[in-house]
Design an enzyme around this catalytic site. Structure first.
Site, PDB file in Angstrom:
ATOM      1  N   HIS A 142     143.351  93.492  64.806  1.00 26.91           N
ATOM      2  CA  HIS A 142     143.787  92.112  65.032  1.00 26.91           C
ATOM      3  C   HIS A 142     145.219  92.124  65.545  1.00 26.91           C
ATOM      4  CE1 HIS A 142     140.995  92.202  61.603  1.00 26.91           C
ATOM      5  NE2 HIS A 142     140.388  91.273  62.288  1.00 26.91           N
TER       6      HIS A 142
ATOM      7  N   HIS B 267     134.883  90.766  67.404  1.00 25.90           N
ATOM      8  CA  HIS B 267     134.774  92.224  67.267  1.00 25.90           C
ATOM      9  C   HIS B 267     133.422  92.771  67.717  1.00 25.90           C
ATOM     10  CE1 HIS B 267     138.430  92.052  64.924  1.00 25.90           C
ATOM     11  NE2 HIS B 267     137.881  91.318  63.980  1.00 25.90           N
TER      12      HIS B 267
END
Lengths: 214, 336
Positions: B219, B57
């Site tokens: 995700h 991320h």
């Protein structure tokens, strides 16, 4: 009575079965999670087996070390819970050099309760608990009726498969699978599958001719 | 899979190694834990803000370790929570008596591990509180907002809590401000492609050519609707309307605005989307303040964009405009 060698052998057997099923576990996880379950479980069992294999410690201490190693190496949700499960079994055993099947049942219950405490789930939530709970119940019941450990474990393994099959019909309410809600009904849960594979590994060790489990 | 990697299993240690080599003047790994990243210049007597989360991320989470933001970060594998052991190591490396705030996103694994880490620190006499971010409006209905996931809006929470800690406020105040910043923040995103975990080698889901998914998580968690790709202006309308129907923005409100790109979308597109968002907000009587467009919370190479808005009051606006900087992000004094 069982000892450190039993612990090492059982961990190695489970690690082998997890390795064989690693890709399958990742596929199950990809359907309602991010697809890394097999990787984490494989890494966790491999690394913790490698660690304890050459240690000369009490069985409780071995499980302790294996659990801590598992948490470090496979810190996904289920990886952490598996590490805590293994560690709690070791804590239950304390410093004992040998342990009985009754001790083992208490270890399993302590580990199971640790998963409940940390994972905040219950049987019926479509998690690893759905295969572990019936397995422990079945082993306990058979043992109470005087069945030999080998038979208790075989019955526990069967119960874990039934539990897994039952959980497939349930709706997930924890972790990433919960985001898929109704869509998870009919899908096989990765965590419940891992619980069944643990019993498969245990059963494999118990079933080996000449093994000291009985 | 097309990635600039060596062995997939070395993805996390090797990118961490690169970060320390590039930014070693400001960042280091904790002595006892290669998965705990800390700032080199902790401020004595300041509340330590410690974050953490999975890899994949960047610049989230470790990119917010620096002056005026977080002090340390526990680093997990791709899309997986760090271990509670690295969370404890991260906190111990930077805390200096004023207590610890664990600040992270609302995901099961992170919640469980931070909970254990906080328990351990508290039992050792290090006062530790936790605040988890829940800004993604698409992840649960308003009645269940406590179940919402944390996404790019955490940047505003880092900023507000980080500034409060840098002003040497006590732990209880830093916690209050972090909770308020989270309560004032909403995010919503749209994705157009999947991403591939290095160790898996193929995408764990797919979005067909010509389709987009509204509300998808970082995700790949399922979103609200999937349909044909829309023009940027319509995407902007969806993002703004979902956020503004979730929270009251009185006319004349000032909001901090963050347009986040998920890793596979270019900056130009981010500004095309912002162009419409700006006019939509003005039409609603909302004034955008300290606007930021860029990669703040990615999902590896996922194509997508999200909008985060923090409704400002005097306190939050003042905290937003304190200077802060890390190797990855800079907030200028008085300009955001």
């Amino acid at each position: 009575m069982y000892n450190s060698e039993t612990v090492k052998r059982t961990l190695r057997s489970i690690a082998g079965i997890i390795a064989e099923n690693s890709a399958f576990l990742s596929e199950l996880d990809a359907a309602m999670g991010d697809g890394d379950l097999g990787i984490h479980m494989y890494r966790g069992f491999e690394k913790s087996c490698d660690l304890v294999e050459n240690l000369d410690e009490s069985p409780g201490k071995l499980l302790n070390r294996a659990g801590a190693c598992f948490i470090e190496e496979a810190p996904s949700t289920l990886g952490t819970l598996m590490g805590l499960f293994i560690r709690a079994m070791g804590l239950e055993l304390g410093d004992k050099a040998n342990f009985s099947f009754e001790d083992f049942l208490n270890m399993a219950k302590r580990g199971y309760n640790e998963i409940i405490k940390r994972g905040k789930a219950a049987p019926g939530d479509k998690t690893i608990l759905d295969s572990l709970h019936p397995a422990i119940e079945a082993m306990q019941e058979a043992f109470s009726q005087g069945a030999p450990p080998k038979q208790c474990i075989a019955l526990g393994y069967e119960a874990s498969k039934d539990g897994l099959a039952y959980s497939t019909g349930l709706k997930a309410i924890h972790g990433r699978p919960a985001y898929f809600a109704e869509k998870t009904i009919g899908m096989q849960d990765g965590g419940a599958t891992v619980g069944m594979l643990l019993m498969e590994g245990l059963n494999e060790v118990a079933a080996i001719e000449g093994c000291d489990i009985e | 899979m097309k990635k600039f990697i060596n062995a997939a299993k070395d993805y996390v240690p090797e990118y961490l190694e690169g970060i320390i080599l590039a930014h070693g003047d400001r960042l280091a790994l904790a002595e006892d834990n290669g998965r705990a990243l800390v700032r080199r210049n902790p401020v004595p007597g300041k509340v330590a803000i410690v974050t953490g989360g999975g890899s994949g991320h960047l610049p989230l989470f470790l990119g917010y370790v620096g002056d005026g933001l977080a002090d340390a970060c526990a680093v997990g594998n791709v899309f997986a929570s760090p271990s509670y052991i690295s969370m404890v190591s991260a906190a111990k490396a930077v805390e200096s008596g004023a207590g610890v705030l664990y600040l992270f996103g609302n995901y099961g694994g992170d919640r469980m591990n931070f909970d254990m880490a906080a328990e351990e620190l508290n039992s050792e006499g290090v006062e530790t509180c936790q605040v988890w971010c829940t800004d993604d409006v698409a992840s649960a209905p308003k009645e269940k907002s406590e179940n919402r996931r944390g996404v790019a809006g955490i940047v505003f929470v880092y900023k507000a809590a980080g500034a409060a800690a840098a002003r040497m406020l006590p732990l209880a105040e830093v916690v209050r401000i972090a909770k308020k910043a989270n309560a004032h923040t909403r995010s919503m995103g749209v994705s157009m492609s999947a991403c591939t975990l290095p160790e898996i080698g193929k995408p764990s889901f797919t979005i067909d050519e010509g389709e987009m998914e509204v509300g998808m998580g970082i995700h790949g968690e399922p979103g609200v609707t999937r349909g044909k790709i829309m023009p940027a202006d319509e995407v902007a309308e969806i993002l703004v309307s979902n956020i503004t129907k979730d929270m009251e923005y009185p006319s004349g409100s000032r909001v901090a605005v963050l347009i986040n790109l998920l890793g596979g979308t270019c900056l130009e597109e981010g500004y095309i989307v912002y162009r419409k968002i700006h006019s939509l907000l003005l039409a609603l009587g909302i004034e955008p303040v300290g606007v930021r467009v860029g990669e703040y919370s990615t999902s590896m190479e996922m194509a997508g964009v999200s909008l985060s808005m923090m409704l400002l009051d005097d306190e939050l606006e003042s905290l937003l405009f304190d200077a802060a900087s890390t190797p990855f992000v800079v907030f200028e004094q008085n300009r955001g």
